[in-house]
Design a protein around this motif. Structure first.
Motif, PDB file in Angstrom:
ATOM      1  N   SER A  78      58.542 -69.915  69.606  1.00  0.00           N
ATOM      2  CA  SER A  78      58.382 -69.291  68.292  1.00  0.00           C
ATOM      3  C   SER A  78      58.644 -70.271  67.146  1.00  0.00           C
ATOM      4  O   SER A  78      58.356 -69.959  66.002  1.00  0.00           O
ATOM      5  CB  SER A  78      59.330 -68.090  68.153  1.00  0.00           C
ATOM      6  OG  SER A  78      60.677 -68.488  68.322  1.00  0.00           O
ATOM      7  N   ASP A  79      59.166 -71.453  67.466  1.00  0.00           N
ATOM      8  CA  ASP A  79      59.487 -72.451  66.450  1.00  0.00           C
ATOM      9  C   ASP A  79      59.076 -73.825  66.961  1.00  0.00           C
ATOM     10  O   ASP A  79      59.636 -74.327  67.939  1.00  0.00           O
ATOM     11  CB  ASP A  79      60.990 -72.429  66.157  1.00  0.00           C
ATOM     12  CG  ASP A  79      61.413 -73.473  65.125  1.00  0.00           C
ATOM     13  OD1 ASP A  79      60.541 -74.221  64.640  1.00  0.00           O
ATOM     14  OD2 ASP A  79      62.615 -73.537  64.815  1.00  0.00           O
ATOM     15  N   PRO A  80      58.066 -74.465  66.340  1.00  0.00           N
ATOM     16  CA  PRO A  80      57.602 -75.756  66.847  1.00  0.00           C
ATOM     17  C   PRO A  80      58.649 -76.850  66.802  1.00  0.00           C
ATOM     18  O   PRO A  80      58.519 -77.871  67.490  1.00  0.00           O
ATOM     19  CB  PRO A  80      56.418 -76.089  65.918  1.00  0.00           C
ATOM     20  CG  PRO A  80      56.652 -75.285  64.686  1.00  0.00           C
ATOM     21  CD  PRO A  80      57.335 -74.032  65.139  1.00  0.00           C
ATOM     22  N   ASN A  81      59.700 -76.670  66.010  1.00  0.00           N
ATOM     23  CA  ASN A  81      60.759 -77.676  65.928  1.00  0.00           C
ATOM     24  C   ASN A  81      61.878 -77.445  66.937  1.00  0.00           C
ATOM     25  O   ASN A  81      62.782 -78.273  67.051  1.00  0.00           O
ATOM     26  CB  ASN A  81      61.344 -77.710  64.520  1.00  0.00           C
ATOM     27  CG  ASN A  81      60.353 -78.254  63.506  1.00  0.00           C
ATOM     28  OD1 ASN A  81      59.667 -79.232  63.768  1.00  0.00           O
ATOM     29  ND2 ASN A  81      60.254 -77.599  62.356  1.00  0.00           N
ATOM     30  N   ALA A  82      61.806 -76.332  67.656  1.00  0.00           N
ATOM     31  CA  ALA A  82      62.872 -75.987  68.604  1.00  0.00           C
ATOM     32  C   ALA A  82      62.565 -76.546  69.991  1.00  0.00           C
ATOM     33  O   ALA A  82      62.550 -75.821  70.989  1.00  0.00           O
ATOM     34  CB  ALA A  82      63.057 -74.474  68.659  1.00  0.00           C
ATOM     35  N   ILE A  83      62.286 -77.842  70.049  1.00  0.00           N
ATOM     36  CA  ILE A  83      62.041 -78.498  71.322  1.00  0.00           C
ATOM     37  C   ILE A  83      62.993 -79.675  71.456  1.00  0.00           C
ATOM     38  O   ILE A  83      63.520 -80.193  70.478  1.00  0.00           O
ATOM     39  CB  ILE A  83      60.581 -78.980  71.464  1.00  0.00           C
ATOM     40  CG1 ILE A  83      60.243 -80.032  70.396  1.00  0.00           C
ATOM     41  CG2 ILE A  83      59.612 -77.811  71.380  1.00  0.00           C
ATOM     42  CD1 ILE A  83      58.883 -80.672  70.568  1.00  0.00           C
ATOM     43  N   ASP A  88      58.848 -73.189  81.441  1.00  0.00           N
ATOM     44  CA  ASP A  88      59.325 -74.315  80.634  1.00  0.00           C
ATOM     45  C   ASP A  88      60.047 -75.356  81.477  1.00  0.00           C
ATOM     46  O   ASP A  88      61.164 -75.768  81.165  1.00  0.00           O
ATOM     47  CB  ASP A  88      60.237 -73.818  79.505  1.00  0.00           C
ATOM     48  CG  ASP A  88      59.502 -73.762  78.175  1.00  0.00           C
ATOM     49  OD1 ASP A  88      58.264 -73.903  78.181  1.00  0.00           O
ATOM     50  OD2 ASP A  88      60.157 -73.594  77.144  1.00  0.00           O
ATOM     51  N   ASP A  89      59.421 -75.729  82.572  1.00  0.00           N
ATOM     52  CA  ASP A  89      59.884 -76.767  83.486  1.00  0.00           C
ATOM     53  C   ASP A  89      60.954 -76.300  84.468  1.00  0.00           C
ATOM     54  O   ASP A  89      61.310 -77.014  85.387  1.00  0.00           O
ATOM     55  CB  ASP A  89      60.391 -77.998  82.714  1.00  0.00           C
ATOM     56  CG  ASP A  89      60.498 -79.221  83.610  1.00  0.00           C
ATOM     57  OD1 ASP A  89      59.479 -79.591  84.219  1.00  0.00           O
ATOM     58  OD2 ASP A  89      61.593 -79.799  83.712  1.00  0.00           O
ATOM     59  N   ARG A  90      61.475 -75.090  84.279  1.00  0.00           N
ATOM     60  CA  ARG A  90      62.517 -74.602  85.200  1.00  0.00           C
ATOM     61  C   ARG A  90      61.876 -73.817  86.337  1.00  0.00           C
ATOM     62  O   ARG A  90      61.164 -72.846  86.092  1.00  0.00           O
ATOM     63  CB  ARG A  90      63.510 -73.719  84.450  1.00  0.00           C
ATOM     64  CG  ARG A  90      64.627 -73.152  85.328  1.00  0.00           C
ATOM     65  CD  ARG A  90      65.672 -72.455  84.475  1.00  0.00           C
ATOM     66  NE  ARG A  90      65.114 -71.328  83.743  1.00  0.00           N
ATOM     67  CZ  ARG A  90      65.086 -70.071  84.197  1.00  0.00           C
ATOM     68  NH1 ARG A  90      65.570 -69.787  85.397  1.00  0.00           N
ATOM     69  NH2 ARG A  90      64.584 -69.100  83.463  1.00  0.00           N
ATOM     70  N   PRO A  91      62.103 -74.212  87.601  1.00  0.00           N
ATOM     71  CA  PRO A  91      61.526 -73.478  88.725  1.00  0.00           C
ATOM     72  C   PRO A  91      62.213 -72.116  88.901  1.00  0.00           C
ATOM     73  O   PRO A  91      63.371 -72.039  89.317  1.00  0.00           O
ATOM     74  CB  PRO A  91      61.797 -74.382  89.928  1.00  0.00           C
ATOM     75  CG  PRO A  91      62.145 -75.714  89.357  1.00  0.00           C
ATOM     76  CD  PRO A  91      62.798 -75.439  88.039  1.00  0.00           C
ATOM     77  N   GLN A 127      65.118 -79.270  79.807  1.00  0.00           N
ATOM     78  CA  GLN A 127      65.283 -80.448  78.957  1.00  0.00           C
ATOM     79  C   GLN A 127      63.998 -80.801  78.219  1.00  0.00           C
ATOM     80  O   GLN A 127      64.001 -81.628  77.322  1.00  0.00           O
ATOM     81  CB  GLN A 127      65.710 -81.648  79.811  1.00  0.00           C
ATOM     82  CG  GLN A 127      67.103 -81.529  80.398  1.00  0.00           C
ATOM     83  CD  GLN A 127      67.479 -82.766  81.180  1.00  0.00           C
ATOM     84  OE1 GLN A 127      66.736 -83.221  82.043  1.00  0.00           O
ATOM     85  NE2 GLN A 127      68.619 -83.337  80.872  1.00  0.00           N
ATOM     86  N   ILE A 128      62.895 -80.156  78.575  1.00  0.00           N
ATOM     87  CA  ILE A 128      61.594 -80.547  78.066  1.00  0.00           C
ATOM     88  C   ILE A 128      60.987 -79.500  77.155  1.00  0.00           C
ATOM     89  O   ILE A 128      60.376 -79.803  76.138  1.00  0.00           O
ATOM     90  CB  ILE A 128      60.614 -80.826  79.235  1.00  0.00           C
ATOM     91  CG1 ILE A 128      61.153 -81.972  80.098  1.00  0.00           C
ATOM     92  CG2 ILE A 128      59.229 -81.146  78.716  1.00  0.00           C
ATOM     93  CD1 ILE A 128      61.181 -83.317  79.425  1.00  0.00           C
ATOM     94  N   GLY A 129      61.131 -78.221  77.496  1.00  0.00           N
ATOM     95  CA  GLY A 129      60.343 -77.162  76.875  1.00  0.00           C
ATOM     96  C   GLY A 129      60.867 -76.662  75.550  1.00  0.00           C
ATOM     97  O   GLY A 129      61.566 -77.336  74.815  1.00  0.00           O
ATOM     98  N   GLY A 130      60.528 -75.411  75.261  1.00  0.00           N
ATOM     99  CA  GLY A 130      60.876 -74.788  73.999  1.00  0.00           C
ATOM    100  C   GLY A 130      59.661 -74.636  73.114  1.00  0.00           C
ATOM    101  O   GLY A 130      58.535 -74.914  73.503  1.00  0.00           O
ATOM    102  N   GLY A 131      59.890 -74.182  71.885  1.00  0.00           N
ATOM    103  CA  GLY A 131      58.807 -74.070  70.928  1.00  0.00           C
ATOM    104  C   GLY A 131      58.036 -72.777  70.973  1.00  0.00           C
ATOM    105  O   GLY A 131      56.976 -72.675  70.359  1.00  0.00           O
TER     106      GLY A 131
END
Length: 346
Positions: A290-295, A258-261, A284-288
């Motif tokens: 299990s929840d599409p709104n958790a970005i 999720d963008d973190r190296p 700061q970019i990723g997430g989602g």
């Protein structure tokens, strides 16, 4: 310069991210919103300080609207984008640009003819991890690329699919876990690893049996560079894990979660490597997963800012429409391989 004046077409889940992002960009302003459902459109417009317009053609005729954000179901993107372009509006389209390469090509052609800009939303490219990875690739720090892969073990509930009738359908979703969810990781993989030459794949419904489309897919890739890789995408992996992109070569390896190296190692150290490895755990970019709104809206904010500036400066946006075609082409090739039981060459 005066702010670029936006309208939003479609008021589903992702539309709120566009509206909130526009509100945080000084070069952009939200003017109007269109939805087929009047009650939903009125509620959305009230929440985000815009005017609701039920007549799409009347909205597109307005002189105080410069550009539209398309946040409608995927299978409507090309049709709506072409309409907006014919009215002289610039088009910023949520992923995917549409559900087949042919429909994407038609949208690109209409925008070119109309002289308007077309941008494809792939906000993962704007993360600092993604930017650093792209820079390392362009600097040749991986040597001979051996491995380029993307993994998206996400989870979606049955309620998620039932909440909108277009989800999980070939006509309007264009596919399942790959075309809807994994497409961000797939686009990023192509962005950093280059074009795919051939693909072999299997798709299935591991959990969501009522869908027309896949909830789980695995594909083997051969890149034009000679590298090999895999794509694994699912919405059936409880509880859902963060997406991961991996590049490995003869002189370097990187893993982005999720963008973190989480892995950033090269044979020869360069200025800035230690700083990249020290970046915090929060993306700061990723997430989602299990929840599409958790970005976060950060990716959308950065991309909408770039698109507005591209209009003001009369330049190409960072992710032009033609660039958005590649992920759609690859995903459709994966589906074809599964359906024909053959290796598909792109």
């Amino acid at each position: 310069m005066n702010p670029v004046r936006f309208a939003i077409i479609g008021t589903g889940n992702i539309a709120a991210f566009h509206a909130r992002a526009i509100s945080q960009v000084s070069a952009a302003r939200l003017i109007a919103v269109h939805s087929r459902r009047e009650s939903q459109g009125l509620e959305f417009s009230s929440q985000h300080g815009a005017e609701y317009m039920g007549d799409l053609h009347a909205m597109l005729r307005r002189d105080d609207i410069d550009a539209v954000c398309l946040t409608s179901p995927s299978g409507t993107h090309a049709e709506l984008g072409e309409l907006a372009a014919k009215y002289g509006k610039h088009v910023l389209c949520e992923k995917p640009l549409d559900t087949t390469p042919e429909k994407v090509d038609a949208l690109v052609a209409v925008c070119d003819t109309a002289g308007v800009k077309l941008g494809a939303i792939f906000q993962a490219r704007f993360g600092r991890g993604a930017v650093a990875l792209k820079t390392a690739v362009e600097a040749g720090r991986f040597g001979n690329m051996a491995w380029a892969s993307a993994y998206v073990p996400w989870y979606r509930t049955e309620a998620y699919y039932r909440s909108a009738g277009w989800r999980g359908t070939w006509q309007l979703d264009g596919g399942g876990a790959l075309m809807n969810q994994s497409i961000h990781a797939i686009d990023l993989l192509l962005h950093v690893a280059g074009e795919v030459e051939e693909v072999s794949a299997r798709c299935t419904r591991a959990f969501h049996k009522g869908l027309e489309v896949e909830d789980t897919a695995m594909a083997w890739l051969k890149f034009k560079s000679g590298a090999l890789g895999v794509i694994q995408g699912s919405t059936a992996c409880f509880p859902g894990e963060l997406k991961r992109v991996e590049l490995k070569g003869s002189t370097g390896s990187v893993t982005l979660v999720d963008d973190r190296p989480t892995l950033w190692q090269f044979e020869t150290e360069a200025t800035g490597d230690e700083e990249v490895r020290s970046w915090g755990a929060e993306s700061q970019i990723g997430g989602g997963a299990s929840d599409p709104n958790a970005i976060s809206i950060e990716g959308h904010r950065a991309q909408i800012k770039d698109f507005a500036l591209a209009i003001q400066e009369n330049r190409e946006p960072a992710i032009p429409g033609r660039d958005g075609r590649r992920a759609v082409e690859l995903i459709c090739a994966i589906y074809k391989s599964d359906q024909t039981n053959e290796i598909v060459r792109l």
